[in-house]
Design a protein around this motif. Structure first.
Motif, short mmCIF file in Angstrom:
data_model
loop_
_atom_site.label_atom_id
_atom_site.label_comp_id
_atom_site.label_asym_id
_atom_site.label_seq_id
_atom_site.Cartn_x
_atom_site.Cartn_y
_atom_site.Cartn_z
N ALA A 69 43.55 1.20 52.63
CA ALA A 69 44.56 0.29 53.19
C ALA A 69 44.06 -1.14 53.15
N GLY A 70 42.81 -1.36 53.50
CA GLY A 70 42.24 -2.70 53.46
C GLY A 70 42.23 -3.27 52.05
N ASP A 71 41.87 -2.43 51.08
CA ASP A 71 41.87 -2.88 49.69
C ASP A 71 43.27 -3.26 49.23
N LYS A 72 44.24 -2.41 49.59
CA LYS A 72 45.62 -2.69 49.19
C LYS A 72 46.13 -3.97 49.87
N TRP A 73 45.84 -4.14 51.16
CA TRP A 73 46.28 -5.32 51.90
C TRP A 73 45.73 -6.59 51.28
N ARG A 74 44.46 -6.57 50.90
CA ARG A 74 43.85 -7.75 50.29
C ARG A 74 44.45 -8.06 48.92
N SER A 75 44.90 -7.02 48.21
CA SER A 75 45.46 -7.24 46.88
C SER A 75 46.94 -7.64 46.91
N MET A 76 47.58 -7.51 48.07
CA MET A 76 49.00 -7.83 48.18
C MET A 76 49.22 -9.35 48.17
N THR A 77 50.37 -9.77 47.65
CA THR A 77 50.73 -11.19 47.67
C THR A 77 51.36 -11.53 49.02
N GLU A 78 51.54 -12.81 49.26
CA GLU A 78 52.16 -13.25 50.52
C GLU A 78 53.60 -12.74 50.64
N GLU A 79 54.30 -12.64 49.50
CA GLU A 79 55.68 -12.13 49.52
C GLU A 79 55.71 -10.67 49.93
N GLU A 80 54.72 -9.90 49.49
CA GLU A 80 54.66 -8.48 49.86
C GLU A 80 54.27 -8.30 51.33
N LYS A 81 53.48 -9.22 51.84
CA LYS A 81 53.05 -9.15 53.24
C LYS A 81 54.11 -9.69 54.19
N ALA A 82 55.05 -10.48 53.69
CA ALA A 82 56.02 -11.18 54.52
C ALA A 82 56.78 -10.28 55.50
N PRO A 83 57.29 -9.10 55.09
CA PRO A 83 58.03 -8.28 56.07
C PRO A 83 57.16 -7.86 57.26
N TYR A 84 55.89 -7.57 57.00
CA TYR A 84 55.00 -7.15 58.07
C TYR A 84 54.65 -8.34 58.98
N ILE A 85 54.47 -9.49 58.38
CA ILE A 85 54.16 -10.69 59.15
C ILE A 85 55.35 -11.07 60.04
N ASP A 86 56.57 -10.98 59.47
CA ASP A 86 57.78 -11.30 60.25
C ASP A 86 57.94 -10.35 61.42
N LYS A 87 57.73 -9.05 61.16
CA LYS A 87 57.88 -8.06 62.22
C LYS A 87 56.82 -8.27 63.30
N ALA A 88 55.62 -8.64 62.90
CA ALA A 88 54.55 -8.91 63.86
C ALA A 88 54.90 -10.11 64.73
#
Length: 115
Positions: A69-88
């Protein structure tokens, strides 16, 4: 009295340490206090953990899942992380509202106890 170069018989040069441990007093947790909101990564972990279990049903090790999970999270772009960041952020705002309500109630209870 010892002379220069001689060893002392008492204690033979070693210092003895007493093993005295102080016990920490546990603070009583208030069951009514709101829990802190999860971070964007923890929200991602909830989804990733389910997907990983489906792809690797024989894996029972938590560390492997966390590392993947950590490896995948680091490889994700900001656009891919955006839904999780918004929900947080949403959950963080909800937590803030709950805490202000909780602290308001707690202060009233404390004031009543003092009277």
């Amino acid at each position: 009295m010892t002379m220069k170069g001689e060893k002392s018989k008492a204690g033979s040069g070693k210092t003895e340490k007493l093993a005295i441990r102080k016990q920490k007093v546990k603070r009583v947790k208030d069951p009514n206090k709101p829990k802190r909101p999860p971070s964007a990564f923890l929200l991602f972990m909830e989804v990733f953990r389910e997907e990983y279990r489906k792809q690797h049903p024989d894996n029972k090790r938590v560390g492997v899942v966390g590392k993947a999970a950590g490896d995948k999270w680091r490889s994700m772009t900001e656009e891919e992380k955006a839904p999780y960041i918004d929900k947080a952020e949403e959950r963080k705002e909800e937590y803030g509202k709950k805490m202000t309500a909780y602290l308001g109630i707690s202060e009233q209870e404390n004031n009543e106890d003092l009277e």
